[in-house]
Design a protein around this motif. Structure first.
Motif, PDB file in Angstrom:
ATOM      1  N   SER A  78       0.932  -1.714   0.002  1.00  0.00           N
ATOM      2  CA  SER A  78      -0.164   0.035  -0.134  1.00  0.00           C
ATOM      3  C   SER A  78       0.499   1.245   0.403  1.00  0.00           C
ATOM      4  O   SER A  78       0.049   2.141  -0.296  1.00  0.00           O
ATOM      5  N   MET A  79       2.095   1.156   0.440  1.00  0.00           N
ATOM      6  CA  MET A  79       2.677   1.939   0.490  1.00  0.00           C
ATOM      7  C   MET A  79       3.136   2.686  -0.252  1.00  0.00           C
ATOM      8  O   MET A  79       4.469   3.952  -0.814  1.00  0.00           O
ATOM      9  N   GLY A  84       7.970   1.374   2.684  1.00  0.00           N
ATOM     10  CA  GLY A  84       6.874   0.324   2.491  1.00  0.00           C
ATOM     11  C   GLY A  84       8.000  -0.337   2.266  1.00  0.00           C
ATOM     12  O   GLY A  84       7.581  -1.499   2.924  1.00  0.00           O
ATOM     13  N   ALA A  85       9.112  -0.293   1.672  1.00  0.00           N
ATOM     14  CA  ALA A  85      10.233  -1.594   1.581  1.00  0.00           C
ATOM     15  C   ALA A  85      10.640  -1.476   2.944  1.00  0.00           C
ATOM     16  O   ALA A  85      10.627  -2.321   3.861  1.00  0.00           O
ATOM     17  N   THR A  89       9.506  -4.879   5.189  1.00  0.00           N
ATOM     18  CA  THR A  89      10.240  -5.686   5.374  1.00  0.00           C
ATOM     19  C   THR A  89      10.855  -6.707   7.039  1.00  0.00           C
ATOM     20  O   THR A  89      11.193  -7.737   7.295  1.00  0.00           O
ATOM     21  N   PHE A  90      10.509  -5.289   7.767  1.00  0.00           N
ATOM     22  CA  PHE A  90      10.655  -5.217   8.655  1.00  0.00           C
ATOM     23  C   PHE A  90      10.192  -6.441   9.484  1.00  0.00           C
ATOM     24  O   PHE A  90      10.104  -7.416  10.893  1.00  0.00           O
ATOM     25  N   PHE A  91       8.397  -5.872   9.261  1.00  0.00           N
ATOM     26  CA  PHE A  91       7.531  -6.825   9.443  1.00  0.00           C
ATOM     27  C   PHE A  91       7.801  -8.119   9.254  1.00  0.00           C
ATOM     28  O   PHE A  91       7.380  -9.220   9.583  1.00  0.00           O
ATOM     29  N   ARG A  92       7.534  -8.382   7.980  1.00  0.00           N
ATOM     30  CA  ARG A  92       7.987  -9.739   7.254  1.00  0.00           C
ATOM     31  C   ARG A  92       9.150 -10.266   7.395  1.00  0.00           C
ATOM     32  O   ARG A  92       8.936 -11.828   7.849  1.00  0.00           O
TER      33      ARG A  92
END
Length: 211
Positions: A78-79, A84-85, A89-92
């Motif tokens: 969405s970002m 967004g990247a 990436t941090f959460f994934r």
């Protein structure tokens, strides 16, 4: 009553609080970014967390891993742009480190933060001292590793303080990345907007865990 560990449903509730806190912090995040960049960080984060909230609310997560990766995927899709990247990436990556975990405790917190910041660093190449999100993420991950044997409320409280310390330290730095890099010493005195977002997220996690 502070929580010693979180179930997947608790993790979902914690992440929803983080979404709400970022959405509410948009004015402060945008102002921080206007001081150093093009001023769109707050709106981007607000958009990403609104999308994450919709995805989290759409279904109960199958697992703790899935709850975190749902946020990351929603932010990425969405970002757009660097934020967004980075936060996607941090959460994934952080979520992947929790595969198979039935409970989110201090050790899981440490695994999440370390995998998250490792993913961000390998993606963007930033290190502590470059005036980026890493200035808050890495001290948080280091502290989490140090306190991984503590109770979850104690661990997250120490981790939040470490993230805040990293954000504060970012004010004294000259930026090495993005629009802020062109400012040179004019960037000194202002915190990094991405690092500010990290502290908002971690403080929301702390408030949920210690409530």
């Amino acid at each position: 009553m502070p929580k010693t560990s979180l179930s997947k449903e608790d993790v979902k509730a914690m992440l929803l609080l983080a979404c709400d806190r970022i959405i509410a912090a948009e004015p402060q995040l945008s102002e921080a970014d206007r001081n150093l960049g093009d001023g769109d960080h707050g709106l981007g984060m607000q958009r990403g967390m609104t999308a994450a909230k919709e995805k989290l609310n759409a279904a109960e997560p199958d697992s703790i891993e899935k709850a975190f990766s749902t946020v990351g995927m929603a932010m990425m899709s969405s970002m757009g742009g660097a934020s967004g990247a980075i936060f996607g990436t941090f959460f994934r990556n952080g979520g992947k480190a929790l595969a198979g975990k039935e409970a989110f405790d201090a050790a899981a917190l440490a695994a999440f933060l370390q995998a998250g910041v490792d993913g961000v660093k390998s993606r963007g190449g930033a290190a502590v001292g470059d005036k980026t999100v890493v200035d808050a993420m890495e001290p948080a991950a280091a502290k989490a590793a140090e306190v991984s044997g503590d109770s979850l409320p104690d661990a997250i409280t120490a981790v939040a303080a470490a993230a805040e310390g990293g954000l504060e330290a970012s004010k004294a730095l000259v930026a090495k990345f993005g629009r802020a890099k062109t400012l040179g010493e004019a960037a000194i005195g202002f915190p990094d907007a991405g690092a500010m977002s990290v502290t908002v997220i971690i403080n929301a996690m702390k408030d949920h865990i210690t409530a």
